[in-house]
Design a protein around this motif. Structure first.
Motif, PDB file in Angstrom:
ATOM      1  N   HIS A 199       1.823   9.653 -11.602  1.00  0.00           N
ATOM      2  CA  HIS A 199       1.766  10.578 -10.426  1.00  0.00           C
ATOM      3  C   HIS A 199       1.286  10.192  -9.031  1.00  0.00           C
ATOM      4  O   HIS A 199       1.679  10.644  -8.023  1.00  0.00           O
ATOM      5  N   GLY A 200       0.501   8.847  -9.104  1.00  0.00           N
ATOM      6  CA  GLY A 200       0.345   8.098  -7.815  1.00  0.00           C
ATOM      7  C   GLY A 200      -1.058   9.131  -7.315  1.00  0.00           C
ATOM      8  O   GLY A 200      -1.265   8.901  -5.969  1.00  0.00           O
ATOM      9  N   LEU A 201      -1.657   9.781  -8.012  1.00  0.00           N
ATOM     10  CA  LEU A 201      -2.843  10.469  -7.568  1.00  0.00           C
ATOM     11  C   LEU A 201      -4.211  10.057  -7.920  1.00  0.00           C
ATOM     12  O   LEU A 201      -5.227  10.539  -7.217  1.00  0.00           O
ATOM     13  N   SER A 202      -4.147   9.019  -8.380  1.00  0.00           N
ATOM     14  CA  SER A 202      -5.751   8.523  -8.721  1.00  0.00           C
ATOM     15  C   SER A 202      -5.581   6.922  -8.712  1.00  0.00           C
ATOM     16  O   SER A 202      -4.437   6.277  -8.803  1.00  0.00           O
ATOM     17  N   PRO A 203      -6.434   6.137  -8.031  1.00  0.00           N
ATOM     18  CA  PRO A 203      -6.604   4.756  -8.137  1.00  0.00           C
ATOM     19  C   PRO A 203      -6.341   3.914  -9.304  1.00  0.00           C
ATOM     20  O   PRO A 203      -6.230   2.791  -9.296  1.00  0.00           O
ATOM     21  N   ASP A 204      -6.788   4.570 -10.227  1.00  0.00           N
ATOM     22  CA  ASP A 204      -6.609   4.194 -11.664  1.00  0.00           C
ATOM     23  C   ASP A 204      -5.207   4.411 -12.211  1.00  0.00           C
ATOM     24  O   ASP A 204      -5.192   4.041 -13.587  1.00  0.00           O
ATOM     25  N   SER A 205      -4.244   5.094 -11.833  1.00  0.00           N
ATOM     26  CA  SER A 205      -3.149   5.424 -12.277  1.00  0.00           C
ATOM     27  C   SER A 205      -2.401   4.254 -12.739  1.00  0.00           C
ATOM     28  O   SER A 205      -1.772   4.494 -14.165  1.00  0.00           O
ATOM     29  N   ALA A 206      -2.371   3.109 -12.251  1.00  0.00           N
ATOM     30  CA  ALA A 206      -1.670   2.037 -12.764  1.00  0.00           C
ATOM     31  C   ALA A 206      -2.385   1.458 -14.000  1.00  0.00           C
ATOM     32  O   ALA A 206      -1.492   1.212 -15.095  1.00  0.00           O
ATOM     33  N   ALA A 207      -3.518   1.744 -14.123  1.00  0.00           N
ATOM     34  CA  ALA A 207      -4.193   1.241 -15.426  1.00  0.00           C
ATOM     35  C   ALA A 207      -3.882   2.136 -16.306  1.00  0.00           C
ATOM     36  O   ALA A 207      -3.698   1.660 -17.600  1.00  0.00           O
ATOM     37  N   TRP A 208      -3.753   3.355 -16.120  1.00  0.00           N
ATOM     38  CA  TRP A 208      -3.682   4.178 -17.301  1.00  0.00           C
ATOM     39  C   TRP A 208      -2.379   4.179 -17.672  1.00  0.00           C
ATOM     40  O   TRP A 208      -2.183   4.374 -18.938  1.00  0.00           O
ATOM     41  N   THR A 209      -1.399   3.921 -16.895  1.00  0.00           N
ATOM     42  CA  THR A 209      -0.064   3.785 -17.028  1.00  0.00           C
ATOM     43  C   THR A 209       0.041   2.426 -17.994  1.00  0.00           C
ATOM     44  O   THR A 209       1.070   2.580 -19.110  1.00  0.00           O
TER      45      THR A 209
END
Length: 449
Positions: free
Chosen positions: A40-50
């Motif tokens: 969703h691009g709503l957290s600075p950690d979103s790429a790591a979560w993906t």
């Protein structure tokens, strides 16, 4: 079956548990599993979560695809916008891959939280184990299966931890600015294991579901459960080309679903307006009204539901260009595919006088109020339109959409079939026969909304 089974994978504990169950089921049944993760691009950690979700999917033996919600984000209503964006992205990817069912990892806790949110004024819909995708038209023909609604979040994560698996905990789930976080906090003031306990009545009894005590979720099945809900007393009778005849005893939930499908929209009617129409029908009144873009003509024992053609005159839209070989959804009701370039689709309203004598003769077979809502094609901005079925492949989406909404298709193998009472062929002006309504009254049970 060659079609893959899709799964929404966030990387959280619930979806990882479902991933493991689904992967085991897919291997045992010779099916491909496609995990879909939305950033969703709503957290600075979103790429790591993906990236974490991708690793988990690959390790489980599933195919994986990452999806991104791009563009500006709303200043208000962010959770609802993110939820709809997620559904649209997943639906589009699942359909492109050929899937007809998407697994979601909602649990009994999600049902309980939803009850709290609705009690506080939310219009959030109730979760069902088998329901059509809410994304329209991206989710056309797709069903969502939620096999873990009978298990609590604590049981699911205990089971997952017992397998030595880790998962992602999104801090946003505890943000009190959001209604679901507040609902979760009100149900469980303290974390489970630290004095927090699950409420005795959490709301899932309303769904005909039962919580599983101290055991993991049941194995996956693509056959929906039967909760014993009462059958719809009177089913909409397909009249051909996206219109329906309904009895005055049609229940309010079925009426709402029919209105949305006939009108081509994606929002249920306001409760007060729906109740007013329902009361007029039940009272035997003859009347004409419009709701959700659908025209309601009540005469005698029957009521005709058709697309309100007057809306095309009051709020005209430019013709919609068609890309050769690509299915285009027009007005939320028709899927049209042109083989050659230069074609655009528009309503017949305001153009019927320019149709050929043969096309006008075809339209005369329809109820007068339904004629203007039929799609016509215009080539290279020419003034002479033709009925859509003459120059392209055109099929009504309304019948199958309503069949899915009313649980007429209860298994994955049913998808792609026709609503009971409709002709198997559902192309423009195919001359579908009308089935005896008495057969429609022998319908299977459906869940109450």
């Amino acid at each position: 079956m060659d079609r893959p089974l899709a799964l929404a994978l966030s990387g959280g504990g619930d979806s990882l548990a479902l991933l493991r169950l689904a992967a085991d089921w897919a291997r045992a049944n010779g099916r491909r599993l496609l995990a879909l993760t939305v950033d969703h691009g709503l957290s600075p950690d979103s790429a790591a979560w993906t990236a974490f979700a991708e690793r988990a999917a690959r390790e489980a033996g599933a195919d994986w695809r990452g999806l991104c919600w791009t563009g500006p984000k709303p200043a208000t209503g962010l959770p609802a916008a993110a939820r709809m964006a997620r559904h649209r992205l997943i639906a589009e990817a699942a359909r492109k891959a050929g899937a007809r069912v998407v697994l979601f990892a909602h649990t009994a806790d999600d049902i309980a939280e939803g009850e709290v949110m609705r009690a506080e004024g939310s219009t959030l819909g109730r979760l069902r184990d088998w329901s059509p995708s809410p994304a329209w038209p991206e989710g056309r023909g797709l069903m969502l299966l939620r096999p873990m609604l009978g298990a609590g979040r604590g049981e699911v994560r205990d089971w997952l931890a017992g397998q030595g698996a880790g998962w992602i905990d999104d801090p946003g789930n505890e943000d009190p600015r959001f209604a679901r976080s507040r609902a979760r906090r009100s149900l469980y003031p303290l974390p489970l294991g630290e004095g927090g306990t699950r409420p005795a009545t959490a709301g899932w009894e309303d769904e005909g579901l039962r919580r599983q005590e101290t055991r993991p979720p049941d194995p996956l099945t693509l056959k929906r459960k039967d909760d014993g809900s009462a059958a719809v007393r009177s089913s909409p009778l397909p009249m051909g080309e996206g219109s329906f005849n309904i009895g005055r005893d049609t229940d309010a939930a079925s009426l709402a679903a029919a209105l949305v499908c006939v009108g081509g929209g994606d929002r249920l009617p306001r409760r007060d307006r729906l109740d007013a129409i329902h009361a007029r029908l039940a009272g035997g009144e003859d009347f004409t009204a419009t709701l959700c873009g659908a025209r309601i003509e009540a005469r005698g024992d029957q009521t005709l539901l058709i697309r309100e053609a007057g809306e095309f005159i009051r709020r005209p839209r430019p013709p919609l260009p068609l890309i050769p070989g690509v299915e285009t959804v027009w007005d939320g009701r028709w899927a049209i595919t042109a083989d050659s370039p230069g074609w655009s689709v528009a309503p017949a309203a305001g153009r019927m006088a320019a149709l050929s004598d043969a096309d006008r003769a075809v339209l005369k077979a329809l109820p007068p109020a339904a004629r203007g809502s039929m799609p016509v094609l215009i080539r290279n901005n020419a003034t002479a339109p033709v009925l859509a079925g003459r120059a392209a492949k055109a099929r009504s989406l309304v019948e199958q959409r309503l069949a899915l909404a009313l649980d007429r298709m209860t298994h994955e193998r049913d998808l792609g079939g026709a609503l009971h009472g409709a002709s198997p062929r559902n192309h423009l002006f195919s001359g579908a026969d009308i089935t005896d309504e008495r057969a429609l009254r022998r319908t299977q049970g459906t869940r109450r909304e």
